[in-house]
Write a protein that holds these residues in place. Structure first.
Motif, PDB file in Angstrom:
ATOM      1  N   LYS A  97      52.424  90.127  81.513  1.00 28.75           N
ATOM      2  CA  LYS A  97      53.771  90.185  82.071  1.00 28.75           C
ATOM      3  C   LYS A  97      54.105  91.627  82.474  1.00 28.75           C
ATOM      4  O   LYS A  97      54.717  91.858  83.519  1.00 28.75           O
ATOM      5  N   TYR A 153      55.223  92.925  86.028  1.00 32.16           N
ATOM      6  CA  TYR A 153      56.486  93.644  86.158  1.00 32.16           C
ATOM      7  C   TYR A 153      56.271  94.952  86.928  1.00 32.16           C
ATOM      8  O   TYR A 153      57.034  95.283  87.836  1.00 32.16           O
ATOM      9  N   ARG A 203      63.797  91.739  88.581  1.00 29.08           N
ATOM     10  CA  ARG A 203      62.523  91.544  87.866  1.00 29.08           C
ATOM     11  C   ARG A 203      62.651  91.660  86.353  1.00 29.08           C
ATOM     12  O   ARG A 203      61.907  91.035  85.611  1.00 29.08           O
ATOM     13  N   SER A 204      63.619  92.449  85.869  1.00 28.75           N
ATOM     14  CA  SER A 204      63.737  92.661  84.421  1.00 28.75           C
ATOM     15  C   SER A 204      64.146  91.395  83.685  1.00 28.75           C
ATOM     16  O   SER A 204      63.864  91.256  82.496  1.00 28.75           O
ATOM     17  N   LYS A 205      64.766  90.456  84.390  1.00 32.89           N
ATOM     18  CA  LYS A 205      65.214  89.213  83.749  1.00 32.89           C
ATOM     19  C   LYS A 205      64.259  88.054  83.995  1.00 32.89           C
ATOM     20  O   LYS A 205      64.496  86.944  83.543  1.00 32.89           O
ATOM     21  N   MET A 206      63.159  88.317  84.689  1.00 29.79           N
ATOM     22  CA  MET A 206      62.224  87.245  85.057  1.00 29.79           C
ATOM     23  C   MET A 206      61.180  86.995  83.979  1.00 29.79           C
ATOM     24  O   MET A 206      60.737  87.923  83.313  1.00 29.79           O
ATOM     25  N   SER A 207      60.808  85.728  83.860  1.00 29.02           N
ATOM     26  CA  SER A 207      59.686  85.358  82.990  1.00 29.02           C
ATOM     27  C   SER A 207      58.389  85.667  83.740  1.00 29.02           C
ATOM     28  O   SER A 207      58.405  86.009  84.934  1.00 29.02           O
ATOM     29  N   LYS A 208      57.278  85.517  83.057  1.00 28.78           N
ATOM     30  CA  LYS A 208      55.984  85.760  83.692  1.00 28.78           C
ATOM     31  C   LYS A 208      55.801  84.835  84.896  1.00 28.78           C
ATOM     32  O   LYS A 208      55.396  85.284  85.969  1.00 28.78           O
ATOM     33  N   ASP A 209      56.128  83.561  84.737  1.00 33.22           N
ATOM     34  CA  ASP A 209      55.982  82.610  85.846  1.00 33.22           C
ATOM     35  C   ASP A 209      56.886  82.969  87.020  1.00 33.22           C
ATOM     36  O   ASP A 209      56.499  82.829  88.180  1.00 33.22           O
ATOM     37  N   GLU A 210      58.097  83.441  86.731  1.00 35.02           N
ATOM     38  CA  GLU A 210      59.019  83.843  87.791  1.00 35.02           C
ATOM     39  C   GLU A 210      58.507  85.089  88.518  1.00 35.02           C
ATOM     40  O   GLU A 210      58.651  85.208  89.735  1.00 35.02           O
TER      41      GLU A 210
END
Length: 84
Positions: free
Chosen positions: A54, A58, A69-76
């Motif tokens: 991740k 990132y 990007r800071s609030k995204m999961s790995k999949d996102e």
């Protein structure tokens, strides 16, 4: 007839086709301006997004300027990088 997009676009026909598929102007231009022979020789060494951590994703998202990007999961992050 293919429209002339000026000297900044090397392959106007490919650019228009990519835009018709819904690709962003930036990404379509980047692809249309790629030397196909050189691209074929240099490819194949990068890790797939799924194999990266991740943090690596990132950092790559930060490099290309993906917002939120800071609030995204790995999949996102993977999805955002693929759509960029």
């Amino acid at each position: 007839m293919t429209k002339d997009h000026g000297p900044s676009i090397k392959d106007d026909e490919q650019y228009e086709a990519l835009r018709d598929e819904g690709m962003s102007k930036e990404k379509a231009a980047r692809i249309a301006n790629t030397d196909r022979q050189a691209a074929g020789r240099r490819g194949g060494n990068a890790q797939t997004y799924d194999d990266q951590t991740k943090q690596e994703l990132y950092d790559k998202a930060k490099d290309v300027g993906i917002e939120g990007r800071s609030k995204m999961s790995k999949d996102e992050l993977i999805e955002a990088l693929r759509d960029h």
